[in-house]
Enzyme design. Structure first.
Site, mmCIF file in Angstrom:
data_model
loop_
_atom_site.group_PDB
_atom_site.id
_atom_site.type_symbol
_atom_site.label_atom_id
_atom_site.label_comp_id
_atom_site.label_asym_id
_atom_site.label_seq_id
_atom_site.Cartn_x
_atom_site.Cartn_y
_atom_site.Cartn_z
ATOM 1 N N SER A 128 67.816 32.582 38.945
ATOM 2 C CA SER A 128 67.297 32.970 37.639
ATOM 3 C C SER A 128 67.364 31.805 36.656
ATOM 4 C CB SER A 128 68.117 34.142 37.082
ATOM 5 O OG SER A 128 67.675 34.438 35.767
ATOM 6 N N ILE A 140 70.472 26.821 27.443
ATOM 7 C CA ILE A 140 69.190 27.390 26.986
ATOM 8 C C ILE A 140 69.457 28.557 26.027
ATOM 9 C CG2 ILE A 140 66.997 28.450 27.711
ATOM 10 C CD1 ILE A 140 67.393 25.554 28.768
ATOM 11 N N LEU A 174 69.422 31.932 26.886
ATOM 12 C CA LEU A 174 68.678 33.161 27.240
ATOM 13 C C LEU A 174 67.362 33.317 26.487
ATOM 14 C CD1 LEU A 174 71.672 35.709 27.464
ATOM 15 C CD2 LEU A 174 70.641 34.362 29.305
ATOM 16 N N ASN A 216 66.572 39.514 36.044
ATOM 17 C CA ASN A 216 67.916 39.160 35.573
ATOM 18 C C ASN A 216 68.096 39.750 34.170
ATOM 19 O OD1 ASN A 216 69.607 36.859 33.977
ATOM 20 N ND2 ASN A 216 70.214 36.863 36.117
ATOM 21 N N CYS A 234 76.718 34.740 31.616
ATOM 22 C CA CYS A 234 76.042 33.604 30.968
ATOM 23 C C CYS A 234 77.004 32.884 30.033
ATOM 24 C CB CYS A 234 74.811 34.056 30.190
ATOM 25 S SG CYS A 234 74.025 32.641 29.370
ATOM 26 N N ILE A 241 77.235 31.690 42.357
ATOM 27 C CA ILE A 241 77.890 31.703 41.081
ATOM 28 C C ILE A 241 76.906 31.384 39.953
ATOM 29 C CG2 ILE A 241 80.158 31.034 41.970
ATOM 30 C CD1 ILE A 241 79.615 28.158 41.115
ATOM 31 N N ASN A 242 77.238 31.875 38.766
ATOM 32 C CA ASN A 242 76.567 31.363 37.578
ATOM 33 C C ASN A 242 77.190 29.993 37.285
ATOM 34 O OD1 ASN A 242 75.025 31.210 35.191
ATOM 35 N ND2 ASN A 242 75.110 33.436 34.966
ATOM 36 N N GLY A 286 74.566 27.797 44.012
ATOM 37 C CA GLY A 286 75.373 26.763 43.374
ATOM 38 C C GLY A 286 75.200 25.471 44.133
ATOM 39 N N THR A 309 68.812 24.635 40.584
ATOM 40 C CA THR A 309 68.572 23.294 40.038
ATOM 41 C C THR A 309 67.688 22.442 40.948
ATOM 42 O OG1 THR A 309 70.651 23.416 38.835
ATOM 43 C CG2 THR A 309 69.798 21.210 39.258
#
Ligand SMILES: Cc1cc2nc3c(=O)[nH]c(=O)nc-3n(C[C@H](O)[C@H](O)[C@H](O)COP(=O)(O)O)c2cc1C
Length: 327
Positions: A31, A81, A83, A109, A140, A200-201, A252, A275
Site C-alpha cells: 500500500s 506522506i 496518508l 488499505n 502508520c 511490516i509497516n 519489508g 519500495t
C-alpha cells in the site's frame, strides 16, 4: 532454469489463499507504493498480480504532510506522506471503476481516527462492492496517533472487532515493527477476527541535513522502508508465523524473488513489493516469475510447499580452542 523456461515447462502452482481470496500468485503491491493502480498500469499488467493493494483510503480527503516528504537513505528511503488521498467517496467514484476492469483482487488499505472511523470506512467499502479485502492500517507512523492501535493488543482488538462486525470481506490487520513484542498484538488481531496479518509497516526514523542543521523531513520523522529493513521484517514475519494460524502477508525490503522466497520460507503465505517498485516498476512481475523459477529449480510443484519451511541453521564445529582457565 530461467523464468521463461519455467513457463514453457509444467509451471508450478503459485496460487495461495488469504482469507476468502484466492491469489493466482503470492505477490501483491505494498500500500502507498502503487497508487490506485492506474498510475502504473502502462508498465504493470494488473491481471498478472496476486492482488493489488491500494493507497490508504480515509473517511475524508487528506492533503497529507507538507514537503519534503521523501528522503533517500542508505539501503532505503524515509517517507512522511501522511496518508494523502481523496477519501472513501472519491475512491468509490474515481478509483474503483478502473481497478474493477482487471481480474485481480483489490485490497483497500484503511486507516482511521478511532474504531468507529475504521468501521465506517470498512462498511462503506463493503456496501459499495469496491473491495475484495480490507487491510486495516493500524500502523502508520506518519500521522499523529497513527501507530497507537498497533502498539497495544487491546486497542488492536478494538479496531479489528469493530470492523469484523460490519464486513464479511477478508480482513487483514497491518502491524507495526515499532513495538517491543509484536506477538501479542498479532494474536489479538487474530482473536478479534482478522483473517490475515500483514507486516511490516515502516520503521520510524529521521534524517538530518548537517549543512543546514535541519531535519530533512518537514514532519521531522518518517517511515523507513526498503532493503535496510528486510532482516527486521523477516524476523518479525517468522515470529508472528510461530504465533498465529491465519496467513501472513510479508513485506519489508523485498527487491527480488530471492528476498520473497526468504519471506515465504519464514512463514509468509504471500508477499508485498513496496519500495522496489520505485526503482523498478516491474519488480512485482519479476518477483512472481522468479518464485516460479525457484520452485521449478528446486523440485517443488506448489508454492505452498515452501511456506514456513525454513530450518535451523547448520552449526559448524568451533574453530577457537576451549578456554583453559576462567577469564
Ligand atoms: C511512499 C510510501 C507510502 C506508503 N503508504 C502506505 C499507506 O498508505 N498505507 C500503508 O499501510 N503502508 C504504506 N506504506 C508502507 C508500505 O506499504 C510497506 O509496508 C513498507 O514500505 C515496507 O515495505 P517495502 O520495504 O517493500 O517498501 C508506504 C510506504 C512508502 C514507501
Amino acid at each position: 532454469m530461467t523464468a521463461a523456461a519455467v513457463t514453457a515447462a509444467a509451471a508450478p502452482d503459485l496460487s495461495v489463499q488469504i482469507g476468502k481470496l484466492t491469489l493466482r500468485n503470492p505477490v501483491t503491491t505494498g500500500s502507498g507504493t502503487f497508487g490506485f493502480g492506474s498510475e502504473l498500469a502502462d508498465l504493470v499488467d494488473l491481471n498478472r498480480l496476486g492482488a493489488v493493494c491500494v493507497k490508504a483510503t480515509t473517511s475524508h480527503a487528506r492533503i497529507g504532510n507538507p514537503p519534503a516528504r521523501i528522503v533517500e537513505t542508505p539501503g532505503g528511503m524515509l517517507n512522511a506522506i501522511g496518508l494523502q488521498n481523496g477519501g472513501v467517496e472519491n475512491y468509490i467514484r474515481e478509483k474503483a471503476p478502473f481497478l474493477r476492469r482487471f481480474d485481480c483482487p483489490i485490497i483497500v488499505n484503511v486507516p482511521g481516527e478511532d474504531p468507529e472511523d475504521f468501521a465506517a470506512v470498512t462498511r462503506r467499502l463493503t456496501e459499495a462492492g469496491v473491495a475484495d479485502a480490507i487491510e486495516l492500517n493500524i500502523s502508520c507512523p506518519n500521522v499523529s496517533h497513527g501507530l497507537d492501535y498497533a502498539t497495544d493488543p487491546r486497542l488492536t482488538a478494538e479496531v479489528v472487532s469493530a470492523c469484523r462486525k460490519v464486513t464479511d470481506l477478508t480482513l487483514i490487520a497491518k502491524l507495526s515493527p515499532n513495538v517491543t513484542d509484536i506477538r501479542p498484538i498479532a494474536k489479538a488481531a487474530q482473536d478479534a477476527g482478522a483473517d490475515a496479518i500483514s507486516l511490516i509497516n515502516t520503521l520510524v526514523g529521521t534524517s538530518i541535513d548537517i549543512k543546514r542543521r535541519r531535519f530533512r523531513l518537514a514532519n521531522g520523522t518518517g517511515g523507513l522502508s526498503g532493503p535496510a529493513i528486510k532482516p527486521i521484517a523477516l524476523n518479525l514475519v517468522y515470529r508472528v508465523a510461530q504465533t498465529v494460524t491465519v496467513p501472513i502477508i510479508g513485506m519489508g525490503g523485498i527487491m527480488d524473488a530471492s528476498d520473497a522466497v526468504e519471506f515465504l520460507l519464514a512463514g509468509a503465505t504471500a508477499v508485498a513489493v513496496g519500495t522496489a517498485t520505485f526503482v523498478n516498476p516491474t519488480a512485482v512481475h519479476e518477483v512472481a516469475d522468479g518464485i516460479a523459477a525457484y520452485l521449478a529449480q528446486n523440485g517443488f510443484t506448489e508454492v505452498r510447499q515452501i511456506i514456513g519451511a525454513v530450518q535451523a541453521a547448520d552449526i559448524r564445529p568451533r574453530t577457537t580452542p576451549e578456554p583453559t582457565q576462567e577469564i
